[in-house]
Write an enzyme that holds these catalytic residues in place. Structure first.
Site, PDB file in Angstrom:
ATOM      1  N   GLU A  28       8.686  16.243  15.591  1.00 12.13           N
ATOM      2  CA  GLU A  28       9.210  16.081  14.239  1.00 12.13           C
ATOM      3  C   GLU A  28       8.508  17.041  13.273  1.00 12.13           C
ATOM      4  O   GLU A  28       7.297  16.976  13.080  1.00 12.13           O
ATOM      5  CB  GLU A  28       9.018  14.642  13.764  1.00 12.13           C
TER       6      GLU A  28
ATOM      7  N   CYS B 167      13.074  10.770   7.795  1.00 10.64           N
ATOM      8  CA  CYS B 167      12.925  10.418   9.203  1.00 10.64           C
ATOM      9  C   CYS B 167      14.235  10.575   9.963  1.00 10.64           C
ATOM     10  O   CYS B 167      14.227  10.732  11.188  1.00 10.64           O
ATOM     11  CB  CYS B 167      12.416   8.988   9.327  1.00 10.64           C
TER      12      CYS B 167
ATOM     13  N   LYS C 208       0.870  -1.168   0.000  1.00 12.80           N
ATOM     14  CA  LYS C 208       0.000   0.000   0.000  1.00 12.80           C
ATOM     15  C   LYS C 208       0.911   1.223   0.000  1.00 12.80           C
ATOM     16  O   LYS C 208       1.420   1.632   1.039  1.00 12.80           O
ATOM     17  CB  LYS C 208      -0.924  -0.014   1.236  1.00 12.80           C
TER      18      LYS C 208
ATOM     19  N   GLU D  49       9.039   1.422  11.403  1.00 16.06           N
ATOM     20  CA  GLU D  49      10.114   2.417  11.305  1.00 16.06           C
ATOM     21  C   GLU D  49       9.427   3.762  11.247  1.00 16.06           C
ATOM     22  O   GLU D  49       8.781   4.107  10.261  1.00 16.06           O
ATOM     23  CB  GLU D  49      10.983   2.156  10.073  1.00 16.06           C
TER      24      GLU D  49
END
Length: 484
Positions: free
Chosen positions: A388, A287, A178, A253
């Site tokens: 973040e 990330c 996906k 992750e």
């Protein structure tokens, strides 16, 4: 105006429109306009894909293949990716706005993942155990877990999909991918290479669409045994909670707030370049972005001045131009989120040293561009240092000594990556031991290899991509007892 191209899903070896007949737009971040239409999948499409993957896993040609034959297919796929690397890179730039220089290099290296795991496919070994039972032979087997659901993000679609796809196929699993609804086109194009390489139908499937319409039904599907997810913290939590209801294997992750630590004995020229690359590469949309710069107070002012001077020369513009250094933000919502965080930082008292606004340069056209932004006067309790941002925003934090640097670096809910800049080998090793991060780079940043595991501590997730460790995520261990 010409009609936008339509991109269908890949299910059971067939190219299919969504059962609903609906489509959604994929946007070009540089133009700020849609450039393609993608099939808007739903639960019925997920069921078709999971069923096709399950059928391919339990019957047909795939489970009959020997590991060496899977290896041949993986290497053949790697060769095809190498052949079409430039084409695939151009599609990704069109879809996510990252630089052609970056995506070209990334796609040219992509075959390595398939070569590496092709080499490991026939080296998944069990062991004979010297048990204390007389006349009993005991050994272990490592068997594929079954159908894998891979849910991947928009910042490096094919790279991060390959980190899951290559080891899953090497282990003998089948897979349903996906991709992000923002960047689905390159994965669909990639499926043409899956066909050409000769993988049996149903081994690799792609369902496109939105998280609540495709992602959630995929995670919950009873024929899915394992979920491999890369994305944001909130998405990871939802995946984990939903997978827990089915007691499914999960690797996550997730995000990061990575510290990049510059000690007073560092090579400052190298450190300045490394810090800039660590935060402004990919427009900060990674990330592992080194978004917290920790600088020893004795060099804080001089280093900050050099950093701002170099960052201010960044060339922004069309990501398809090889000399562009900073491209657009991938999506409009992310663009607005970054600008909101810049405002929050200023309200909390951070001092704007560079940027801090949308880029109003002619070369940026109608795209979603934000000037490279640097804040000084930041403390580690500010939101700009703890949350973040996922954009071209850097916070500079001073420290007095090694202990304080480690304390600041580890004072974070995240633990994905960290950078260390020093000429002292002793300091490099000691610091790497004390940092709570899955990857620590010393006098470099953002380095990867197919054989080196990658993953996070704390809220940056668990499990590992890459290396032989990744194969463990896609196998079950079976103990066999034979009475003699």
């Amino acid at each position: 105006m010409p009609e936008l191209p339509h991109h269908r899903m890949f299910i059971g070896g067939e190219w299919l429109a969504a059962k609903s007949g609906e489509w959604f737009e994929s946007y070009d971040p540089y133009a700020g306009k849609p450039w393609a239409l993608v099939a808007r999948g739903g639960p019925a499409d997920v069921d078709a894909a999971a069923s096709a993957a399950h059928a391919a896993f339990t019957s047909g040609d795939w489970p009959k293949l020997k590991p060496t034959q899977r290896s041949v297919l993986l290497r053949r796929l790697g060769d095809l990716v190498a052949r079409d690397a430039e084409k695939l890179a151009a599609i990704e730039v069109r879809d996510n706005g990252k630089l052609i220089a970056e995506m070209g290099a990334q796609l040219r290296y992509l075959p390595q993942w398939y070569y590496y795991y092709g080499g490991l496919a026939d080296k998944i070994e069990g062991s004979v155990i010297p048990i204390d039972k007389a006349d009993v032979f005991n050994f272990t087997r490592h068997e594929p877990v079954g159908v894998v659901a891979a849910i991947t993000p928009w910042n490096s679609p094919l790279l991060l999909t390959s980190w899951k796809l290559a080891p899953a196929l090497a282990a003998g699993c089948t897979i349903v991918v996906k991709p992000s609804e923002h960047t689905s086109v390159s994965m669909l194009e990639f499926c043409k290479l899956i066909e050409e390489a000769g993988f049996p139908k149903g081994v690799v499937n792609v369902v496109t669409g939105f998280g609540n319409e495709v992602g959630e039904p995929l995670v919950a599907h009873p024929k899915v045994s394992k979920i491999a997810f890369t994305g944001g913290e909130m998405g990871g939590q939802k995946v984990y909670e939903l997978a827990a209801k089915g007691l499914k294997k999960v690797t996550l992750e997730l995000g990061g707030k990575s510290p990049n630590i510059v000690f007073d004995d560092a090579n400052l020229d190298d450190a300045v370049k490394g810090v800039i690359s660590g935060i402004f590469a990919a427009t900060g949309q990674t990330c592992i972005a080194g978004s917290r710069l920790l600088v020893h107070q004795s060099i804080h002012n001089s280093f900050s001045d050099r950093l701002v001077a170099m960052a201010s020369t960044a060339r922004m513009g069309n990501p398809m131009n090889s000399d562009t250094q900073v491209g657009p933000v991938t999506t409009r919502p992310q663009y607005e989120k970054i600008l909101n965080y810049i405002g929050i930082a200023q309200k909390e008292g951070a001092q704007l040293a560079l940027g801090g606004k949308p880029a109003a340069r002619p070369e940026c056209g109608e795209g979603w561009f934000i000037e490279p932004t640097i804040f000084s006067g930041v403390n580690n309790q500010m939101r700009i240092a703890r949350e973040e941002v996922f954009g071209p925003v850097l916070s500079i934090i001073p420290f007095r000594d090694d202990d304080e640097a480690i304390a600041i670096a580890n004072d974070s809910p995240y633990g994905l990556a960290a950078g260390v800049w020093t000429t002292s080998m002793k300091r490099a090793i000691r610091t790497s031991e004390r940092l709570e991060a899955g990857s620590v780079w010393v006098n470099t940043y953002n380095a990867f290899d197919s054989g080196t595991p990658f993953g996070g501590y704390k809220q940056s997730g668990f499990g590992r991509d890459l290396g032989s460790y990744a194969l463990e995520q896609y196998t079950n261990v079976k103990s066999v007892w034979v009475s003699l």
